[in-house]
Design a protein around this motif. Structure first.
Motif, short mmCIF file in Angstrom:
data_model
loop_
_atom_site.label_atom_id
_atom_site.label_comp_id
_atom_site.label_asym_id
_atom_site.label_seq_id
_atom_site.Cartn_x
_atom_site.Cartn_y
_atom_site.Cartn_z
N UNK A 3 0.73 -1.23 -0.16
CA UNK A 3 0.06 -0.01 0.12
C UNK A 3 1.36 1.12 -0.17
N UNK A 4 0.84 2.37 -0.95
CA UNK A 4 1.83 3.56 -1.65
C UNK A 4 3.09 2.94 -1.59
N UNK A 5 3.35 2.19 -1.31
CA UNK A 5 5.13 1.51 -1.27
C UNK A 5 5.57 0.86 -0.67
N UNK A 6 4.60 0.30 0.54
CA UNK A 6 4.76 -0.13 1.64
C UNK A 6 4.31 -1.09 1.65
N UNK A 7 4.80 -2.71 2.13
CA UNK A 7 4.01 -4.38 2.34
C UNK A 7 3.75 -4.27 3.67
N UNK A 17 -3.84 -0.62 -8.42
CA UNK A 17 -4.89 -0.08 -8.39
C UNK A 17 -5.04 1.35 -7.44
N UNK A 18 -5.90 2.69 -6.62
CA UNK A 18 -5.93 3.41 -6.71
C UNK A 18 -7.69 3.24 -5.87
N UNK A 33 -1.51 -2.79 -4.44
CA UNK A 33 -1.10 -3.53 -5.41
C UNK A 33 -0.59 -4.90 -5.33
N UNK A 34 -0.82 -6.39 -5.34
CA UNK A 34 -0.92 -7.48 -5.27
C UNK A 34 0.07 -8.02 -5.79
N UNK A 35 1.03 -8.39 -5.92
CA UNK A 35 1.64 -9.36 -6.61
C UNK A 35 1.85 -10.71 -6.05
N UNK A 36 2.96 -11.69 -7.08
CA UNK A 36 2.85 -12.89 -6.72
C UNK A 36 3.39 -13.68 -8.30
#
Length: 304
Positions: free
Chosen positions: A191-195, A227-228, A216-219
């Motif tokens: 969230x806002x580039x913070x894990x 998305x915002x 953001x979600x990444x796997x």
């Protein structure tokens, strides 16, 4: 301004889970769950009238009613109604226009600790709500705020009025939450580039500042989701994310290396061809020489 508060925190877990819907691919941030006040202000509040500046009194009356309603939700004790406030002011303080001393005098007669007043002004087709809070005991200003331009009918401005009330008396409670739902286990959530964790998140992301945030979600093996999400006052925005598998890539064939063998000059084909042609020519010349018979004519006899 520090106002004592009591009460417990409202959790987004209290919301029914069927409010969220899924999207393919991506998320649905439109499912918003409204929460109640986190904490109630224990100091007794009173509200002097909200003045109209270049706007219809009826419209201002409706905005004031909404403002009072929100303060009632926020305060631990009921706010005295307007008629009681005007009765306490009497003739001597009826013309108070929001000065700290006259507000404090009205507050003492009402038996409250904080008095709130303000005004609504027209700005084109928008409104500006300007409110302030005064401490009754010392007739000292506690806080004053002006809202951003408000548009729409009073009924459409409920959330803006609520935010104004909290900005004035409980700014520490001006936040919202995001609930992230995903069927994939182990996706990294930022969230806002913070894990902030990995899926499944066991609880909503709470106490977030109001406004837009980047989720953001990444796997590994999946297309990333970015998305915002709008975080709204005292509400939980639910986001359901379905990550999509990445398409398999075609294997790349290794490059072919051609090794050219360098051969001696006498081993090349045209050398063999030349030698063969020379041999044939030599054989033909020799054969011709052997087969030739010389004839010598001797006059007068068998021998010369």
């Amino acid at each position: 301004m520090a106002l004592a508060a009591v009460g417990g925190e409202a959790h987004a877990d209290d919301a029914p889970p069927d409010d969220a819907t899924a999207a393919e691919p991506g998320a649905d941030a439109a499912a918003v769950v409204e929460l109640g006040p986190e904490q109630a202000i224990t100091r007794k509040l009173g509200v002097w009238r909200i003045d109209a500046l270049g706007i219809e009194p009826e419209l201002v009356g409706r905005l004031e009613a909404l403002f009072r309603m929100e303060l009632d939700r926020l305060a631990a004790s009921p706010i005295p109604p307007r008629r009681d406030t005007e009765r306490a002011a009497g003739k001597g303080l009826r013309d108070c226009t929001g000065e700290d001393r006259c507000l404090a005098a009205i507050g003492k007669k009402l038996g409250v600790e904080v008095m709130v007043t303000g005004s609504v002004a027209a700005l084109g087709d928008s409104y500006i709500l300007d409110v302030k809070a005064v401490e009754v005991a010392g007739a000292k200003p506690l806080r004053r705020i002006a809202t951003d331009p408000l548009r729409g009918s009073p009924d459409e401005l409920i959330e803006a009025i609520r935010v104004a009330a909290y900005r004035l008396l409980a700014p520490e409670q001006l936040h919202g939450a995001i609930s992230v739902l995903s069927g994939l286990v182990g996706a990294t959530v930022t969230l806002d580039d913070q894990v902030v964790g990995t899926t499944p998140l066991l609880a909503p992301l709470t106490r977030l500042p109001l406004g837009r945030h980047t989720l953001a979600l990444r796997a590994p093996g999946y297309e990333p989701f970015v998305d915002t999400v709008d975080v709204r006052f005292q509400k939980t925005s639910r986001v359901v994310v379905n990550l999509i598998s990445q398409a398999p890539t075609e294997p790349v064939a290794p490059p072919v290396t051609v090794v050219r063998e360098r051969r001696a000059w006498y081993a090349r084909w045209y050398v063999y061809a030349a030698v063969g042609a020379a041999a044939v020519l030599t054989g033909a010349v020799v054969g011709h020489a052997i087969g030739k018979v010389d004839v010598v004519a001797c006059p007068g006899g068998a021998s010369c």
